[in-house]
Design an enzyme around this catalytic site. Structure first.
Site, PDB file in Angstrom:
ATOM      1  N   ASN A 296       3.576 -11.093   1.041  1.00  0.00           N
ATOM      2  CA  ASN A 296       4.985 -10.717   0.870  1.00  0.00           C
ATOM      3  C   ASN A 296       5.810 -11.191   2.066  1.00  0.00           C
ATOM      4  O   ASN A 296       6.917 -10.705   2.312  1.00  0.00           O
ATOM      5  CB  ASN A 296       5.124  -9.194   0.750  1.00  0.00           C
ATOM      6  CG  ASN A 296       4.349  -8.659  -0.432  1.00  0.00           C
ATOM      7  OD1 ASN A 296       4.395  -9.244  -1.505  1.00  0.00           O
ATOM      8  ND2 ASN A 296       3.626  -7.569  -0.245  1.00  0.00           N
TER       9      ASN A 296
ATOM     10  N   HIS B  48       6.789   2.139  -8.139  1.00  0.00           N
ATOM     11  CA  HIS B  48       5.645   1.940  -7.239  1.00  0.00           C
ATOM     12  C   HIS B  48       4.810   3.218  -7.043  1.00  0.00           C
ATOM     13  O   HIS B  48       5.331   4.340  -7.092  1.00  0.00           O
ATOM     14  CB  HIS B  48       6.173   1.469  -5.874  1.00  0.00           C
ATOM     15  CG  HIS B  48       5.117   0.966  -4.969  1.00  0.00           C
ATOM     16  ND1 HIS B  48       4.589   1.718  -3.939  1.00  0.00           N
ATOM     17  CD2 HIS B  48       4.447  -0.217  -4.942  1.00  0.00           C
ATOM     18  CE1 HIS B  48       3.681   1.007  -3.298  1.00  0.00           C
ATOM     19  NE2 HIS B  48       3.573  -0.179  -3.896  1.00  0.00           N
TER      20      HIS B  48
ATOM     21  N   HIS C  71      11.257  -5.371  -2.010  1.00  0.00           N
ATOM     22  CA  HIS C  71      11.004  -6.810  -2.163  1.00  0.00           C
ATOM     23  C   HIS C  71      12.265  -7.658  -2.115  1.00  0.00           C
ATOM     24  O   HIS C  71      12.175  -8.881  -2.138  1.00  0.00           O
ATOM     25  CB  HIS C  71      10.225  -7.065  -3.458  1.00  0.00           C
ATOM     26  CG  HIS C  71       8.818  -6.570  -3.356  1.00  0.00           C
ATOM     27  ND1 HIS C  71       7.794  -7.321  -2.838  1.00  0.00           N
ATOM     28  CD2 HIS C  71       8.290  -5.360  -3.653  1.00  0.00           C
ATOM     29  CE1 HIS C  71       6.681  -6.622  -2.838  1.00  0.00           C
ATOM     30  NE2 HIS C  71       6.957  -5.414  -3.336  1.00  0.00           N
TER      31      HIS C  71
ATOM     32  N   LYS D 285       7.490  -6.751   4.588  1.00  0.00           N
ATOM     33  CA  LYS D 285       7.553  -7.838   3.607  1.00  0.00           C
ATOM     34  C   LYS D 285       8.408  -8.954   4.219  1.00  0.00           C
ATOM     35  O   LYS D 285       7.964  -9.592   5.167  1.00  0.00           O
ATOM     36  CB  LYS D 285       8.037  -7.287   2.277  1.00  0.00           C
ATOM     37  CG  LYS D 285       7.118  -6.119   1.822  1.00  0.00           C
ATOM     38  CD  LYS D 285       7.343  -5.653   0.448  1.00  0.00           C
ATOM     39  CE  LYS D 285       6.654  -4.334   0.160  1.00  0.00           C
ATOM     40  NZ  LYS D 285       5.197  -4.299   0.341  1.00  0.00           N
TER      41      LYS D 285
ATOM     42  N   GLU E  87      13.110   0.555  -8.632  1.00  0.00           N
ATOM     43  CA  GLU E  87      13.015  -0.568  -7.691  1.00  0.00           C
ATOM     44  C   GLU E  87      14.113  -1.561  -8.042  1.00  0.00           C
ATOM     45  O   GLU E  87      14.468  -1.704  -9.213  1.00  0.00           O
ATOM     46  CB  GLU E  87      11.651  -1.265  -7.821  1.00  0.00           C
ATOM     47  CG  GLU E  87      10.487  -0.406  -7.368  1.00  0.00           C
ATOM     48  CD  GLU E  87       9.130  -1.074  -7.592  1.00  0.00           C
ATOM     49  OE1 GLU E  87       9.016  -2.310  -7.459  1.00  0.00           O
ATOM     50  OE2 GLU E  87       8.183  -0.337  -7.909  1.00  0.00           O
TER      51      GLU E  87
ATOM     52  N   ASP F 242      14.427   1.675  -4.291  1.00  0.00           N
ATOM     53  CA  ASP F 242      13.382   0.987  -3.534  1.00  0.00           C
ATOM     54  C   ASP F 242      13.719  -0.503  -3.510  1.00  0.00           C
ATOM     55  O   ASP F 242      13.567  -1.202  -4.507  1.00  0.00           O
ATOM     56  CB  ASP F 242      12.023   1.255  -4.213  1.00  0.00           C
ATOM     57  CG  ASP F 242      10.872   0.625  -3.447  1.00  0.00           C
ATOM     58  OD1 ASP F 242      11.102  -0.364  -2.728  1.00  0.00           O
ATOM     59  OD2 ASP F 242       9.736   1.122  -3.588  1.00  0.00           O
TER      60      ASP F 242
ATOM     61  N   SER G 280       7.847  -5.381  -8.080  1.00  0.00           N
ATOM     62  CA  SER G 280       6.867  -6.089  -7.257  1.00  0.00           C
ATOM     63  C   SER G 280       5.818  -6.820  -8.075  1.00  0.00           C
ATOM     64  O   SER G 280       5.205  -7.758  -7.586  1.00  0.00           O
ATOM     65  CB  SER G 280       6.178  -5.100  -6.322  1.00  0.00           C
ATOM     66  OG  SER G 280       5.609  -4.040  -7.053  1.00  0.00           O
TER      67      SER G 280
HETATM   68  C1  LIG Z   1       8.041  -1.586  -4.405  1.00  0.00           C
HETATM   69  C2  LIG Z   1       7.272  -1.153  -3.215  1.00  0.00           C
HETATM   70  N1  LIG Z   1       7.617  -0.015  -2.600  1.00  0.00           N
HETATM   71  C3  LIG Z   1       6.945   0.426  -1.526  1.00  0.00           C
HETATM   72  C4  LIG Z   1       5.880  -0.270  -1.012  1.00  0.00           C
HETATM   73  C5  LIG Z   1       5.136   0.261   0.161  1.00  0.00           C
HETATM   74  O1  LIG Z   1       5.509  -0.411   1.335  1.00  0.00           O
HETATM   75  P1  LIG Z   1       4.501  -0.596   2.539  1.00  0.00           P
HETATM   76  O2  LIG Z   1       3.628  -1.740   2.206  1.00  0.00           O
HETATM   77  O3  LIG Z   1       5.370  -0.817   3.717  1.00  0.00           O
HETATM   78  O4  LIG Z   1       3.721   0.684   2.649  1.00  0.00           O
HETATM   79  C6  LIG Z   1       5.505  -1.478  -1.600  1.00  0.00           C
HETATM   80  C7  LIG Z   1       4.426  -2.312  -1.030  1.00  0.00           C
HETATM   81  O5  LIG Z   1       3.330  -2.308  -1.364  1.00  0.00           O
HETATM   82  C8  LIG Z   1       6.198  -1.913  -2.746  1.00  0.00           C
HETATM   83  O6  LIG Z   1       5.833  -3.033  -3.393  1.00  0.00           O
END
Ligand SMILES: Cc1ncc(COP(=O)(O)O)c(C=O)c1O
Length: 362
Positions: free
Chosen positions: A23, A110, A188, A218, A156, A185, A160
């Site tokens: 990412n 997520h 990405h 990311k 989101e 969220d 992702s």
């Molecule tokens: C949409 C989404 N939210 C939250 C996270 C969590 O973030 P982190 O990898 O910083 O724990 C991710 C990553 O895996 C994600 O893809």
């Protein structure tokens, strides 16, 4: 072990091959700029460790400086830095909605939001993916049954595993009409999308009914996460959020590096333009293979069946492409896929080679 029997046991491997899976969209993670930000921070005495919770001795000038910079850059009233995006989502969702409220979430949200919901005080309900009307109907039904608290809508901006974008403004309009809070969220999208890379919710950050997750692991190439929120909600998280209160503060060194990363991202239009060209090239090369271009830096290749997906992923890896198969429970049953991530760690030539390999294997 049962996972082994059903072919779902996972194992960690060291990164190798051409990067189509990280990412690290802007290729900042291993950049000279972030390395020297780390050295400069160490040289001026910033510690690698915080030594305690933010509410005890672990609160450092670098945390506060980062939060001030982030709030200014993103245009939110305040920001709170925590150790990861996963921790941030579970902190927000388990702490902010109260008894009598309702948590509504996109069905593809997520896992970290699910983790928060497991601990949340409010009941939770999913709505069909990106379906604002379904969310509106759920609120109307809940109100008709006497629900009088606040609805919290979690989604989101850029999914992702699907690479598609949410109708952010329609959710904002619904929240306005229905007196709802938005939990956005933007993991990405930040760094890659929006003015100065401020993400797909950049225009909403100052709103009093919006809480946004920005991950630093990311496009920002580092680790940790920033929760952008009105000050009153930041204070609530600091005073009531169990995983914030009872956990060691993130490394001040990392906070210093994220500060530098934010200023790089703010001035990274050239990087974003280069990535856009790679995305366009990928669309042109993948469409003839029957793969619908997502138009974004996350490009799924739907396969369907788990074992076929993993076989194709392994064959691609054997040819030097680091592409991972994604299967349930990360994605719904029957929708296993390859997830192609487009970053500045690769170029158009690598995309063309990948398209040739896919043509062979699909
Ligand atoms: C949409 C989404 N939210 C939250 C996270 C969590 O973030 P982190 O990898 O910083 O724990 C991710 C990553 O895996 C994600 O893809």
């Amino acid at each position: 072990m049962r996972l082994e029997k059903v072919g779902r046991q996972r194992a960690m491997t060291l990164a190798s091959g051409c990067d189509f899976s990280s990412n690290d969209y802007l290729a900042l993670a291993g950049s000279a700029a972030l390395r020297s930000a780390a050295m400069d921070a160490l040289a001026r005495g910033v510690s690698p460790g915080s030594g305690g919770s933010r509410l005890l001795r672990g609160n450092c000038a670098e945390h506060l400086g980062l939060e001030t910079d982030a709030a200014r850059f993103f245009g939110s009233e305040s920001a709170l830095f925590v150790g990861s995006g996963f921790a941030a989502n579970s902190l927000v969702v388990s702490t902010l909605p109260q008894r009598g409220d309702l948590i509504l979430h996109d069905e593809l949200i997520h896992a970290s939001v699910h983790e928060g919901m497991r601990m949340a005080r409010a009941p939770c309900q999913k709505f069909a993916h990106n379906d604002v009307d379904a969310a509106a109907d759920a609120i109307a039904r809940w109100r008709a049954k006497g629900g009088c608290g606040t609805p919290w809508i979690a989604f989101e901006t850029l999914y992702s595993m699907d690479g598609n974008v949410a109708p952010v403004d329609d959710f904002a309009a619904l929240a306005e009409r229905a007196g709802a809070m938005l939990l956005i969220d933007d993991a990405h999208a930040v760094g890659v999308c929006g003015p100065e890379g401020r993400g797909l919710a950049a225009h909403l950050h100052g709103c009093e009914n919006v809480v946004t997750l920005v991950t630093c692991g990311k496009a920002l190439g580092c680790e940790g996460a920033l929760i952008l929120a009105p000050s009153v909600l930041r204070d609530f998280l600091v005073n009531r959020g169990r995983s914030f209160i009872f956990s060691t503060a993130p490394s001040p060194l990392i906070a210093a590096i994220v500060r530098e990363s934010l200023s790089i991202v703010a001035n990274a239009d050239e990087r974003r333009q280069r990535l856009r060209l790679i995305i366009e090239h990928a669309g042109e090369r993948l469409a003839p293979l029957g793969i619908t271009p997502s138009g974004m830096h996350i490009q799924p290749v739907p396969i369907g069946e788990d074992s076929r997906t993993m076989r194709i992923a392994e064959a691609l890896q054997a040819r030097g492409f680091d592409i991972r198969g994604i299967r349930p429970p990360t994605v719904p049953a029957g929708t296993a896929r390859l997830r192609i991530s487009l970053t500045l760690n690769i170029d158009e030539a690598a995309v063309s080679e990948l398209a040739t390999a896919l043509e062979d294997l699909l």
